[in-house]
Design a protein around this motif. Structure first.
Motif, mmCIF file in Angstrom:
data_model
loop_
_atom_site.group_PDB
_atom_site.id
_atom_site.type_symbol
_atom_site.label_atom_id
_atom_site.label_comp_id
_atom_site.label_asym_id
_atom_site.label_seq_id
_atom_site.Cartn_x
_atom_site.Cartn_y
_atom_site.Cartn_z
ATOM 1 N N ILE A 16 0.866 -1.195 0.000
ATOM 2 C CA ILE A 16 0.000 0.000 0.000
ATOM 3 C C ILE A 16 0.889 1.227 0.000
ATOM 4 O O ILE A 16 1.913 1.266 0.703
ATOM 5 N N ALA A 17 0.533 2.223 -0.777
ATOM 6 C CA ALA A 17 1.346 3.437 -0.871
ATOM 7 C C ALA A 17 1.370 4.165 0.467
ATOM 8 O O ALA A 17 0.361 4.247 1.173
ATOM 9 N N ASN A 18 2.536 4.703 0.816
ATOM 10 C CA ASN A 18 2.659 5.464 2.058
ATOM 11 C C ASN A 18 1.753 6.688 2.073
ATOM 12 O O ASN A 18 1.401 7.202 3.138
ATOM 13 N N ILE A 19 1.386 7.153 0.891
ATOM 14 C CA ILE A 19 0.491 8.309 0.803
ATOM 15 C C ILE A 19 -0.825 8.013 1.512
ATOM 16 O O ILE A 19 -1.384 8.863 2.220
ATOM 17 N N PHE A 20 -1.311 6.786 1.353
ATOM 18 C CA PHE A 20 -2.557 6.413 2.026
ATOM 19 C C PHE A 20 -2.372 6.419 3.539
ATOM 20 O O PHE A 20 -3.203 6.948 4.282
ATOM 21 N N ILE A 21 -1.252 5.852 4.000
ATOM 22 C CA ILE A 21 -0.997 5.762 5.439
ATOM 23 C C ILE A 21 -0.756 7.146 6.038
ATOM 24 O O ILE A 21 -1.261 7.470 7.116
ATOM 25 N N ASP A 22 0.016 7.988 5.336
ATOM 26 C CA ASP A 22 0.414 9.286 5.881
ATOM 27 C C ASP A 22 -0.678 10.337 5.782
ATOM 28 O O ASP A 22 -0.827 11.174 6.685
ATOM 29 N N ILE A 23 -1.451 10.299 4.709
ATOM 30 C CA ILE A 23 -2.386 11.396 4.440
ATOM 31 C C ILE A 23 -3.841 10.994 4.652
ATOM 32 O O ILE A 23 -4.588 11.674 5.363
ATOM 33 N N PHE A 24 -4.237 9.876 4.041
ATOM 34 C CA PHE A 24 -5.667 9.559 4.036
ATOM 35 C C PHE A 24 -6.130 8.770 5.265
ATOM 36 O O PHE A 24 -7.236 8.980 5.757
ATOM 37 N N MET A 25 -5.312 7.871 5.749
ATOM 38 C CA MET A 25 -5.724 7.059 6.897
ATOM 39 C C MET A 25 -6.060 7.894 8.133
ATOM 40 O O MET A 25 -7.057 7.628 8.806
ATOM 41 N N ASP A 100 -4.793 5.506 -8.709
ATOM 42 C CA ASP A 100 -3.354 5.504 -8.458
ATOM 43 C C ASP A 100 -3.028 6.655 -7.509
ATOM 44 O O ASP A 100 -3.130 7.832 -7.876
ATOM 45 N N LEU A 101 -2.639 6.332 -6.266
ATOM 46 C CA LEU A 101 -2.407 7.366 -5.270
ATOM 47 C C LEU A 101 -1.199 8.232 -5.599
ATOM 48 O O LEU A 101 -1.183 9.431 -5.283
ATOM 49 N N LYS A 102 -0.201 7.673 -6.237
ATOM 50 C CA LYS A 102 0.970 8.473 -6.603
ATOM 51 C C LYS A 102 0.594 9.532 -7.632
ATOM 52 O O LYS A 102 1.002 10.691 -7.534
ATOM 53 N N ARG A 103 -0.207 9.126 -8.616
ATOM 54 C CA ARG A 103 -0.651 10.094 -9.628
ATOM 55 C C ARG A 103 -1.542 11.159 -8.991
ATOM 56 O O ARG A 103 -1.443 12.344 -9.314
#
Length: 352
Positions: A16-25, A100-103
């Motif tokens: 899972i992208a860190n973006i989800f963990i850092d921002i959305f979670m 795509d969370l990176k995009r």
């Protein structure tokens, strides 16, 4: 310090992208995160069961299907999934497309602050995003001037730090202008955004609803204090106690005001005293005025029942059979004349 054990056994992994963990979670409740991760695992596994659907998620998490759909709607509002209605009559049957969370981050959230500070042309590049450009234009109108490059950098940093949509920044400026009749520095705007973020308010509608609830609750506090004869605002501890009556005990305002009326004969009424009354009512499942009426009628009947009980106990005491009772019972068989005759005969026998 955090580290993991190394193990050569492969049981499968989902990246899972860190973006989800850092921002959305952090912005979601635990249930929404569970739904996302369970669905995302299925989307990433080429050998996943093709029949695994939203019903399967509901069964796995032991929650209603409607809660699963609410979770997907939440993530769709954050633009990290898309819900596709399947062609049937079931309103809960959706296919879920994970974006795509990176995009997403590059298109909407990524801001290289260092490059912006060193090169003002980067602000122009970021402003090519329509929503960012609209935000800057709206704020220019609200404050009555053009934003400085440093202010733009700070606002972009706020969006990045708190994962707020541009319309939230605009709403913060509108709120400040309406409340203070003048503009405030970006630091003040950031403190406002941070407070909303900490209160789980992520959209202008969330903030408006929160204001409406707080305004309504304030009027309720005032009504209760008027009933108690208090002409001052409640303290924070008093507010927390009163919030418990509504949010935890689900008491109607009429019931609470009835409890307040119980303090009229008390020299120093207080919220703590009323809290004691309401806690007793809550323990007895008193929720309405009718419940209070039944409780009062029941308490009035109890003294009468006790009096009858005492009378019964008294009569029971006199009816206890003893040897004296037997004597009395024997003598009631004779008339006074017969008793006199028996007495005389007994006396004759004594003096023979």
């Amino acid at each position: 310090m955090f580290f993991k054990e190394v193990n050569e056994i492969d049981l499968g992994e989902t990246t899972i992208a860190n973006i989800f963990i850092d921002i959305f979670m952090p912005m979601a409740n635990g249930l929404y995160v569970k739904v996302y991760l369970l669905g995302y695992r299925q989307a990433c596994d080429p050998n996943s069961n093709p029949k695994f659907d939203n019903n399967s998620i509901a069964k796995n998490l032991n929650i209603p299907l409607s809660d699963v759909i609410e979770a997907w709607k939440f993530w769709e509002r954050k633009d990290i999934i898309k819900m596709h209605k399947n062609e049937n009559l079931n309103d809960f049957d959706y296919s879920i497309e994970f974006m795509d969370l990176k995009r997403f981050y590059m298109d909407n959230m990524y801001i290289n602050t260092k490059s912006i500070k060193s090169n003002s042309d980067s602000i122009v590049s970021v402003s090519e995003n329509p929503s960012i450009r609209k935000m800057f234009n709206s704020i220019n109108k609200i404050v009555g001037r053009y934003l400085e490059p440093g202010e733009k950098i700070s606002l972009l940093d706020i969006i990045n730090k708190y994962n707020m949509e541009p319309d939230m920044i605009v709403y913060a400026y509108e709120y400040v202008k309406d409340k203070h009749k003048s503009s405030r520095p970006v630091k003040y705007i950031e403190s406002l955004i941070r407070g909303w973020y900490d209160s789980n308010l992520y959209t202008p509608q969330d903030v408006k609803d929160s204001f409406a609830i707080r305004s309504e609750r304030y009027m309720v506090y005032k009504t209760i204090f008027n009933e108690l004869g208090f002409y001052r605002p409640p303290s924070k501890p008093e507010e927390r106690i009163m919030d418990t009556w509504f949010d935890k005990y689900n008491m109607d305002i009429e019931v609470i005001l009835s409890a307040c009326s119980k303090s009229k004969n008390i020299s120093n009424p207080s919220v703590s005293y009323i809290n004691g009354v309401i806690e007793k009512w809550n323990n007895k499942n008193i929720k309405t005025l009718d419940d209070i009426k039944l409780l009062e009628e029941d308490s009035k009947r109890k003294p009468q029942v006790n009096q009858k009980s005492n009378k019964n106990n008294s009569s029971n005491t006199t009816s206890v059979k003893t040897r004296f009772h037997n004597v009395n019972q024997t003598f009631t068989k004779y008339t006074p004349e017969e008793l006199e005759k028996l007495l005389q005969e007994s006396q004759k026998d004594k003096f023979k």
